[in-house]
Design a protein around this motif. Structure first.
Motif, PDB file in Angstrom:
ATOM      1  N   LEU A   1      -6.977   5.860 -10.251  1.00  0.00           N
ATOM      2  CA  LEU A   1      -6.481   4.486 -10.119  1.00  0.00           C
ATOM      3  C   LEU A   1      -7.290   3.673  -9.111  1.00  0.00           C
ATOM      4  O   LEU A   1      -7.188   2.459  -9.059  1.00  0.00           O
ATOM      5  CB  LEU A   1      -5.010   4.499  -9.682  1.00  0.00           C
ATOM      6  N   LEU A   2      -8.101   4.385  -8.317  1.00  0.00           N
ATOM      7  CA  LEU A   2      -8.869   3.725  -7.259  1.00  0.00           C
ATOM      8  C   LEU A   2     -10.036   2.912  -7.819  1.00  0.00           C
ATOM      9  O   LEU A   2     -10.356   1.845  -7.312  1.00  0.00           O
ATOM     10  CB  LEU A   2      -9.370   4.804  -6.284  1.00  0.00           C
ATOM     11  N   PHE A   3     -10.656   3.434  -8.879  1.00  0.00           N
ATOM     12  CA  PHE A   3     -11.839   2.763  -9.430  1.00  0.00           C
ATOM     13  C   PHE A   3     -11.459   1.856 -10.596  1.00  0.00           C
ATOM     14  O   PHE A   3     -10.704   2.260 -11.483  1.00  0.00           O
ATOM     15  CB  PHE A   3     -12.876   3.799  -9.868  1.00  0.00           C
ATOM     16  N   ARG A   4     -12.015   0.655 -10.600  1.00  0.00           N
ATOM     17  CA  ARG A   4     -11.679  -0.332 -11.620  1.00  0.00           C
ATOM     18  C   ARG A   4     -12.031   0.160 -13.027  1.00  0.00           C
ATOM     19  O   ARG A   4     -11.335  -0.147 -13.983  1.00  0.00           O
ATOM     20  CB  ARG A   4     -12.409  -1.632 -11.297  1.00  0.00           C
ATOM     21  N   ASP A   5     -13.127   0.947 -13.153  1.00  0.00           N
ATOM     22  CA  ASP A   5     -13.573   1.417 -14.480  1.00  0.00           C
ATOM     23  C   ASP A   5     -12.559   2.349 -15.125  1.00  0.00           C
ATOM     24  O   ASP A   5     -12.384   2.345 -16.335  1.00  0.00           O
ATOM     25  CB  ASP A   5     -14.925   2.151 -14.362  1.00  0.00           C
ATOM     26  N   THR A   6     -11.903   3.166 -14.293  1.00  0.00           N
ATOM     27  CA  THR A   6     -10.972   4.147 -14.864  1.00  0.00           C
ATOM     28  C   THR A   6      -9.512   3.679 -14.793  1.00  0.00           C
ATOM     29  O   THR A   6      -8.633   4.312 -15.372  1.00  0.00           O
ATOM     30  CB  THR A   6     -11.094   5.487 -14.107  1.00  0.00           C
TER      31      THR A   6
ATOM     32  N   TRP B   1       7.557   2.900 -15.780  1.00  0.00           N
ATOM     33  CA  TRP B   1       6.725   1.786 -16.284  1.00  0.00           C
ATOM     34  C   TRP B   1       6.770   0.612 -15.311  1.00  0.00           C
ATOM     35  O   TRP B   1       5.748  -0.017 -15.053  1.00  0.00           O
ATOM     36  CB  TRP B   1       7.233   1.320 -17.654  1.00  0.00           C
ATOM     37  N   VAL B   2       7.970   0.346 -14.795  1.00  0.00           N
ATOM     38  CA  VAL B   2       8.114  -0.761 -13.840  1.00  0.00           C
ATOM     39  C   VAL B   2       7.285  -0.469 -12.579  1.00  0.00           C
ATOM     40  O   VAL B   2       6.569  -1.326 -12.083  1.00  0.00           O
ATOM     41  CB  VAL B   2       9.614  -0.976 -13.489  1.00  0.00           C
ATOM     42  N   SER B   3       7.379   0.765 -12.087  1.00  0.00           N
ATOM     43  CA  SER B   3       6.653   1.094 -10.850  1.00  0.00           C
ATOM     44  C   SER B   3       5.134   1.006 -11.041  1.00  0.00           C
ATOM     45  O   SER B   3       4.416   0.668 -10.101  1.00  0.00           O
ATOM     46  CB  SER B   3       7.052   2.479 -10.345  1.00  0.00           C
ATOM     47  N   HIS B   4       4.640   1.264 -12.263  1.00  0.00           N
ATOM     48  CA  HIS B   4       3.187   1.211 -12.484  1.00  0.00           C
ATOM     49  C   HIS B   4       2.629  -0.206 -12.360  1.00  0.00           C
ATOM     50  O   HIS B   4       1.444  -0.371 -12.131  1.00  0.00           O
ATOM     51  CB  HIS B   4       2.831   1.754 -13.879  1.00  0.00           C
TER      52      HIS B   4
ATOM     53  N   PHE C   1       0.838  -1.210   0.000  1.00  0.00           N
ATOM     54  CA  PHE C   1       0.000   0.000   0.000  1.00  0.00           C
ATOM     55  C   PHE C   1       0.869   1.253   0.000  1.00  0.00           C
ATOM     56  O   PHE C   1       0.585   2.223  -0.696  1.00  0.00           O
ATOM     57  CB  PHE C   1      -0.930  -0.006   1.222  1.00  0.00           C
ATOM     58  N   ASN C   2       1.960   1.234   0.786  1.00  0.00           N
ATOM     59  CA  ASN C   2       2.866   2.391   0.863  1.00  0.00           C
ATOM     60  C   ASN C   2       3.540   2.672  -0.478  1.00  0.00           C
ATOM     61  O   ASN C   2       3.741   3.823  -0.835  1.00  0.00           O
ATOM     62  CB  ASN C   2       3.918   2.180   1.956  1.00  0.00           C
ATOM     63  N   ILE C   3       3.887   1.611  -1.199  1.00  0.00           N
ATOM     64  CA  ILE C   3       4.499   1.797  -2.526  1.00  0.00           C
ATOM     65  C   ILE C   3       3.495   2.509  -3.435  1.00  0.00           C
ATOM     66  O   ILE C   3       3.832   3.477  -4.116  1.00  0.00           O
ATOM     67  CB  ILE C   3       4.936   0.438  -3.142  1.00  0.00           C
ATOM     68  N   LYS C   4       2.246   2.026  -3.401  1.00  0.00           N
ATOM     69  CA  LYS C   4       1.202   2.636  -4.240  1.00  0.00           C
ATOM     70  C   LYS C   4       1.004   4.099  -3.864  1.00  0.00           C
ATOM     71  O   LYS C   4       0.908   4.976  -4.713  1.00  0.00           O
ATOM     72  CB  LYS C   4      -0.119   1.871  -4.084  1.00  0.00           C
TER      73      LYS C   4
ATOM     74  N   LEU D   1       3.927  11.076  -5.671  1.00  0.00           N
ATOM     75  CA  LEU D   1       4.885  11.616  -6.652  1.00  0.00           C
ATOM     76  C   LEU D   1       4.155  12.445  -7.715  1.00  0.00           C
ATOM     77  O   LEU D   1       4.483  13.598  -7.974  1.00  0.00           O
ATOM     78  CB  LEU D   1       5.612  10.436  -7.285  1.00  0.00           C
ATOM     79  N   TYR D   2       3.133  11.821  -8.309  1.00  0.00           N
ATOM     80  CA  TYR D   2       2.394  12.520  -9.373  1.00  0.00           C
ATOM     81  C   TYR D   2       1.633  13.721  -8.815  1.00  0.00           C
ATOM     82  O   TYR D   2       1.538  14.755  -9.462  1.00  0.00           O
ATOM     83  CB  TYR D   2       1.429  11.555 -10.077  1.00  0.00           C
ATOM     84  N   PHE D   3       1.075  13.566  -7.595  1.00  0.00           N
ATOM     85  CA  PHE D   3       0.299  14.644  -6.989  1.00  0.00           C
ATOM     86  C   PHE D   3       1.190  15.863  -6.734  1.00  0.00           C
ATOM     87  O   PHE D   3       0.836  16.986  -7.083  1.00  0.00           O
ATOM     88  CB  PHE D   3      -0.325  14.147  -5.673  1.00  0.00           C
ATOM     89  N   ILE D   4       2.370  15.627  -6.156  1.00  0.00           N
ATOM     90  CA  ILE D   4       3.302  16.728  -5.861  1.00  0.00           C
ATOM     91  C   ILE D   4       3.783  17.363  -7.172  1.00  0.00           C
ATOM     92  O   ILE D   4       3.882  18.583  -7.285  1.00  0.00           O
ATOM     93  CB  ILE D   4       4.500  16.226  -5.012  1.00  0.00           C
ATOM     94  N   ALA D   5       4.073  16.505  -8.173  1.00  0.00           N
ATOM     95  CA  ALA D   5       4.527  17.020  -9.466  1.00  0.00           C
ATOM     96  C   ALA D   5       3.438  17.899 -10.096  1.00  0.00           C
ATOM     97  O   ALA D   5       3.719  18.984 -10.615  1.00  0.00           O
ATOM     98  CB  ALA D   5       4.890  15.873 -10.392  1.00  0.00           C
ATOM     99  N   GLY D   6       2.184  17.440 -10.003  1.00  0.00           N
ATOM    100  CA  GLY D   6       1.056  18.196 -10.554  1.00  0.00           C
ATOM    101  C   GLY D   6       0.833  19.497  -9.821  1.00  0.00           C
ATOM    102  O   GLY D   6       0.609  20.550 -10.420  1.00  0.00           O
ATOM    103  N   LEU D   7       0.922  19.410  -8.473  1.00  0.00           N
ATOM    104  CA  LEU D   7       0.721  20.596  -7.638  1.00  0.00           C
ATOM    105  C   LEU D   7       1.806  21.638  -7.910  1.00  0.00           C
ATOM    106  O   LEU D   7       1.527  22.829  -8.002  1.00  0.00           O
ATOM    107  CB  LEU D   7       0.766  20.167  -6.161  1.00  0.00           C
TER     108      LEU D   7
END
Lengths: 188, 295
Positions: free
Chosen positions: B225-230, B259-262, B152-155, B161-167
């Motif tokens: 990423l939380l919802f299976r549909d998206t 890509w590996v981390s995803h 969970f911590n890795i996720k 990472l993306y949130f801070i980069a976006g912010l």
């Protein structure tokens, strides 16, 4: 029945502990990643220095791509022309995208960035750590310049080194064929 | 108890593949940089100003120096192979310590990919394999819970990472007026001649709108990423986003590590689908070769 109850209770305690530990880690990380603020400076010296070493992270890449391209240029002994130390590797990198050419480019580029840090350091207040850092940076840049001249069969005893700042063309000038709109050379 | 259930769920199959991919990508990274081991060592400002021997924790990240960088590299190769085939708590811990040390030798040649892999390796220390869980016998549930929280911590770390980069982007003027992508692609270091010479010919909306879309995508990546549909479409978008970074911006290793981390967000059936697709491509390629008389 009693064993099952103990199992559930211990599992509950373990889960709470693990969640609290993770929460603490990410809470400190959030403070670490935040811009400078009083809370950060209070916690700063106690905990965040360890984060700098062990959990270092910086995710604001490309938030400010900048509008200046910096290159380290050198002039070996008895030469009249300046040599751009990263020009050859940059052109190779643009032709081949496969690794590890990219990292080689950033390695060559790192010397320009170190020289730039050295220049900005010279504008700051001079203290003991300043002299230590300045001499370290100067040593790195000089030995790199020397090796670049040796690579070309030249010497660098009375050679010169400088930083070339090229300003990228503005958005309003995007139709122009010139990539850069102004140049500045600062000797090191 | 139920509130934490989503935190303590993980798929061992996905975790095993994720671990192997992390170790393999690092192995590939170091193999391709063997010729520049010497160049890895530049004593950076961070180490000089703070000093490596202030405390045990800071000393931990200052182990190699110019004379023993090669030793650190060799140790890392051995540990990678050990972790790839038979990982244990000790090998994973040693791997993280050495990886963190090598990555802190020269901050100027590092990118976000190196940084993320180093952080992921820390959480991977606590991700126990099924073999280790069997050894723990009746206490295996304890290690299972620790593994689950480390996944969970890795996720969370990746989403952060993306949130801070976006912010960070959202607060910059250059991104607010939509010209950031233009300036990134004008820099010859992060672009291709074909791109920066033709930026003037690209229609204005195509040059401006992606800047805003990138910010929105990075900030809302977690919920997407939380919802299976998206989830599937988000992972495909992430793949394409990093493919652009790989080809146009030339940050190859950054893209590979990302890509590996995803893959930690993948589900078991995604791997089967990828496997099927690759097999179909292989069959098609073989039949094409046969048709042309190569085989």
């Amino acid at each position: 029945m009693r064993t099952i109850l103990i199992y559930h209770k211990s599992r509950y305690i373990l889960r709470i502990t693990l969640v609290l530990l993770s929460f603490s880690y990410f809470f400190i990380m959030a403070i670490y990643l935040l811009p400078a603020n009083p809370l950060k400076s209070y916690v700063g010296n106690r905990i965040l220095n360890h984060f700098d070493h062990i959990f270092y992270q910086k995710w604001d890449f490309f938030s400010n791509p900048g509008n200046v391209h910096i290159s380290l240029i050198i002039r070996c002994d008895n030469q009249t022309d300046w040599i751009d130390t990263s020009a050859a590797i940059l052109s190779e990198h643009q032709k081949k995208r496969l690794p590890p050419i990219g990292k080689n480019l950033y390695n060559e580029r790192s010397y320009a960035l170190i020289a730039n840090s050295m220049l900005s350091l010279r504008q700051q207040e001079k203290n003991q750590s300043y002299f230590k850092l300045e001499s370290k940076y100067s040593e790195i840049v000089s030995s790199f310049s020397k090796s670049e001249c040796t690579k070309r069969g030249l010497t660098f005893d009375s050679g010169e080194k400088a930083l070339l700042y090229r300003k990228l063309r503005k958005f309003s000038e995007r139709q122009s064929s010139n990539m850069f709109n102004s140049y500045e050379v600062i000797k090191l | 108890m139920r509130i934490f259930d989503f935190v303590f769920q993980y798929d061992d199959y996905v975790l095993t593949i994720f671990k192997k991919l992390v170790y393999f990508s690092c192995f590939f990274y170091f193999i391709s940089h063997l010729h520049m081991i010497e160049k890895f060592y530049i004593e950076d400002a961070l180490h000089v100003s703070i000093g490596c021997k202030n405390s045990f924790l800071s000393y931990l990240s200052c182990l190699p120096n110019r004379s023993n960088t090669l030793v650190a590299f060799v140790a890392l190769f051995i540990l990678t192979l050990l972790n790839f085939f038979r990982d244990t708590f000790v090998t994973r811990l040693a791997y993280w310590v050495i990886l963190m040390n090598i990555f802190s030798l020269n901050i100027y040649i590092l990118d976000g990919g190196n940084n993320l892999i180093s952080l992921i390796s820390f959480f991977l220390i606590f991700s126990f394999s099924q073999r280790e869980l069997k050894v723990a016998k009746k206490y295996s549930w304890i290690f299972q819970e620790i593994t689950a929280i480390s996944v969970f911590n890795i996720k969370f770390q990746i989403v952060l990472l993306y949130f801070i980069a976006g912010l960070g982007k959202a607060t910059e003027k250059i991104w607010q007026n939509g010209t950031a992508l233009y300036y990134s692609l004008t820099n010859p270091e992060y672009s291709l001649p074909l791109v920066f010479n033709n930026l003037g010919k690209i229609p204005l909306p195509l040059l401006i709108l992606p800047s805003y879309l990138i910010i929105i995508f990075q900030i809302f990546l977690g919920p997407l990423l939380l919802f299976r549909d998206t989830k599937i479409i988000t992972l495909v978008m992430l793949f394409l986003f990093h493919l652009f970074i790989f080809i146009v911006m030339g940050l190859g290793y950054f893209a590979i590590f990302m890509w590996v981390s995803h893959t930690i967000f993948y589900e078991k059936n995604y791997f089967f689908k990828i496997q099927d697709t690759l097999r179909c491509i292989e069959v098609k390629l073989k039949s094409n070769f046969r048709g042309k008389g190569y085989v």
